[in-house]
Design a protein around this motif. Structure first.
Motif, PDB file in Angstrom:
ATOM      1  N   PRO A   7     -23.658   7.193  -7.283  1.00  0.00           N
ATOM      2  CA  PRO A   7     -25.022   6.870  -6.836  1.00  0.00           C
ATOM      3  C   PRO A   7     -25.391   7.476  -5.478  1.00  0.00           C
ATOM      4  CG  PRO A   7     -24.032   4.937  -7.816  1.00  0.00           C
ATOM      5  CD  PRO A   7     -22.944   5.986  -7.733  1.00  0.00           C
ATOM      6  N   ALA A   8     -24.473   7.487  -4.536  1.00  0.00           N
ATOM      7  CA  ALA A   8     -24.774   8.078  -3.221  1.00  0.00           C
ATOM      8  C   ALA A   8     -24.938   9.590  -3.325  1.00  0.00           C
ATOM      9  CB  ALA A   8     -23.678   7.728  -2.215  1.00  0.00           C
ATOM     10  N   ALA A   9     -24.126  10.232  -4.174  1.00  0.00           N
ATOM     11  CA  ALA A   9     -24.234  11.680  -4.361  1.00  0.00           C
ATOM     12  C   ALA A   9     -25.546  12.043  -5.056  1.00  0.00           C
ATOM     13  CB  ALA A   9     -23.042  12.200  -5.157  1.00  0.00           C
ATOM     14  N   PHE A  13     -28.375  14.463  -3.607  1.00  0.00           N
ATOM     15  CA  PHE A  13     -28.844  15.604  -4.387  1.00  0.00           C
ATOM     16  C   PHE A  13     -30.363  15.583  -4.520  1.00  0.00           C
ATOM     17  CE2 PHE A  13     -29.971  17.292  -8.633  1.00  0.00           C
ATOM     18  CZ  PHE A  13     -29.662  18.624  -8.410  1.00  0.00           C
ATOM     19  N   LEU A  14     -30.911  14.438  -4.893  1.00  0.00           N
ATOM     20  CA  LEU A  14     -32.361  14.330  -5.054  1.00  0.00           C
ATOM     21  C   LEU A  14     -33.093  14.538  -3.732  1.00  0.00           C
ATOM     22  CD1 LEU A  14     -32.529  11.388  -7.601  1.00  0.00           C
ATOM     23  CD2 LEU A  14     -32.866  13.841  -8.047  1.00  0.00           C
ATOM     24  N   GLU A  15     -32.499  14.076  -2.655  1.00  0.00           N
ATOM     25  CA  GLU A  15     -33.081  14.310  -1.324  1.00  0.00           C
ATOM     26  C   GLU A  15     -33.124  15.806  -1.026  1.00  0.00           C
ATOM     27  OE1 GLU A  15     -31.874  13.478   3.308  1.00  0.00           O
ATOM     28  OE2 GLU A  15     -31.268  12.001   1.808  1.00  0.00           O
ATOM     29  N   TYR A  20     -36.054  20.981  -0.300  1.00  0.00           N
ATOM     30  CA  TYR A  20     -36.347  22.378  -0.612  1.00  0.00           C
ATOM     31  C   TYR A  20     -37.730  22.531  -1.222  1.00  0.00           C
ATOM     32  CZ  TYR A  20     -31.585  23.775   0.521  1.00  0.00           C
ATOM     33  OH  TYR A  20     -30.412  24.026   1.182  1.00  0.00           O
ATOM     34  N   GLU A  21     -38.123  21.602  -2.072  1.00  0.00           N
ATOM     35  CA  GLU A  21     -39.438  21.663  -2.694  1.00  0.00           C
ATOM     36  C   GLU A  21     -40.539  21.513  -1.650  1.00  0.00           C
ATOM     37  OE1 GLU A  21     -41.881  22.545  -5.751  1.00  0.00           O
ATOM     38  OE2 GLU A  21     -39.697  22.559  -5.848  1.00  0.00           O
ATOM     39  N   SER A  22     -40.309  20.689  -0.630  1.00  0.00           N
ATOM     40  CA  SER A  22     -41.321  20.513   0.422  1.00  0.00           C
ATOM     41  C   SER A  22     -41.421  21.736   1.331  1.00  0.00           C
ATOM     42  CB  SER A  22     -41.017  19.267   1.264  1.00  0.00           C
ATOM     43  OG  SER A  22     -39.895  19.476   2.111  1.00  0.00           O
ATOM     44  N   GLU A  23     -40.337  22.503   1.416  1.00  0.00           N
ATOM     45  CA  GLU A  23     -40.355  23.724   2.236  1.00  0.00           C
ATOM     46  C   GLU A  23     -41.127  24.847   1.534  1.00  0.00           C
ATOM     47  OE1 GLU A  23     -38.886  24.334   5.492  1.00  0.00           O
ATOM     48  OE2 GLU A  23     -39.129  22.156   5.341  1.00  0.00           O
ATOM     49  N   VAL A  24     -40.837  25.039   0.256  1.00  0.00           N
ATOM     50  CA  VAL A  24     -41.486  26.086  -0.533  1.00  0.00           C
ATOM     51  C   VAL A  24     -41.632  25.579  -1.966  1.00  0.00           C
ATOM     52  CG1 VAL A  24     -41.291  28.454  -1.412  1.00  0.00           C
ATOM     53  CG2 VAL A  24     -40.426  27.919   0.871  1.00  0.00           C
ATOM     54  N   PRO A  25     -42.855  25.501  -2.483  1.00  0.00           N
ATOM     55  CA  PRO A  25     -43.020  25.053  -3.857  1.00  0.00           C
ATOM     56  C   PRO A  25     -42.171  25.901  -4.827  1.00  0.00           C
ATOM     57  CG  PRO A  25     -45.137  25.096  -2.761  1.00  0.00           C
ATOM     58  CD  PRO A  25     -44.144  25.745  -1.826  1.00  0.00           C
ATOM     59  N   LEU A  27     -38.899  25.889  -4.878  1.00  0.00           N
ATOM     60  CA  LEU A  27     -37.551  26.047  -4.349  1.00  0.00           C
ATOM     61  C   LEU A  27     -36.638  24.885  -4.748  1.00  0.00           C
ATOM     62  CD1 LEU A  27     -36.005  28.149  -2.731  1.00  0.00           C
ATOM     63  CD2 LEU A  27     -36.569  26.884  -0.650  1.00  0.00           C
ATOM     64  N   GLY A  28     -37.198  23.698  -4.873  1.00  0.00           N
ATOM     65  CA  GLY A  28     -36.405  22.554  -5.337  1.00  0.00           C
ATOM     66  C   GLY A  28     -35.883  22.784  -6.748  1.00  0.00           C
ATOM     67  N   GLY A  29     -36.729  23.351  -7.602  1.00  0.00           N
ATOM     68  CA  GLY A  29     -36.308  23.676  -8.953  1.00  0.00           C
ATOM     69  C   GLY A  29     -35.227  24.745  -8.976  1.00  0.00           C
ATOM     70  N   ALA A  30     -35.355  25.738  -8.092  1.00  0.00           N
ATOM     71  CA  ALA A  30     -34.339  26.790  -7.994  1.00  0.00           C
ATOM     72  C   ALA A  30     -33.006  26.205  -7.532  1.00  0.00           C
ATOM     73  CB  ALA A  30     -34.802  27.885  -7.045  1.00  0.00           C
ATOM     74  N   PHE A  31     -33.063  25.264  -6.596  1.00  0.00           N
ATOM     75  CA  PHE A  31     -31.848  24.597  -6.119  1.00  0.00           C
ATOM     76  C   PHE A  31     -31.182  23.842  -7.268  1.00  0.00           C
ATOM     77  CE2 PHE A  31     -29.888  20.723  -4.308  1.00  0.00           C
ATOM     78  CZ  PHE A  31     -28.930  21.322  -3.495  1.00  0.00           C
ATOM     79  N   LYS A  32     -31.981  23.123  -8.032  1.00  0.00           N
ATOM     80  CA  LYS A  32     -31.444  22.364  -9.165  1.00  0.00           C
ATOM     81  C   LYS A  32     -30.834  23.309 -10.197  1.00  0.00           C
ATOM     82  CE  LYS A  32     -32.698  18.913 -12.556  1.00  0.00           C
ATOM     83  NZ  LYS A  32     -33.755  18.206 -13.237  1.00  0.00           N
TER      84      LYS A  32
END
Length: 68
Positions: A7-9, A13-15, A20-25, A27-32
């Motif tokens: 749960p902590a991991a 991960f979601l954070e 990344y998504e807040s930095e560049v639309p 980018l969060g998806g690319a990270f995932k």
């Protein structure tokens, strides 16, 4: 490949995805996607990665991402 998060991991991960998504639309998806590709590599050859903590905790570095 199937995997489960502690749960902590999962929260971390979601954070990171959100960061990344807040930095560049997109980018969060690319990270995932990179995470999922690395999870697949780990599943294919789990002993091929550096032991970080005995007895069997291994580390696989992300290629395109650094921790925020």
């Amino acid at each position: 490949m199937t995997y489960t998060f502690h749960p902590a991991a999962e929260a971390e991960f979601l954070e990171s995805v959100g960061y990344y998504e807040s930095e560049v639309p997109g980018l969060g998806g690319a990270f995932k996607e990179e995470f999922e590709a690395l999870a697949e590599l780990i599943g294919d050859s789990p002993k091929g990665w550096q032991v970080e903590l005995e007895p069997d905790i291994r580390r696989v570095p992300f290629i395109d991402f650094r921790y925020p």
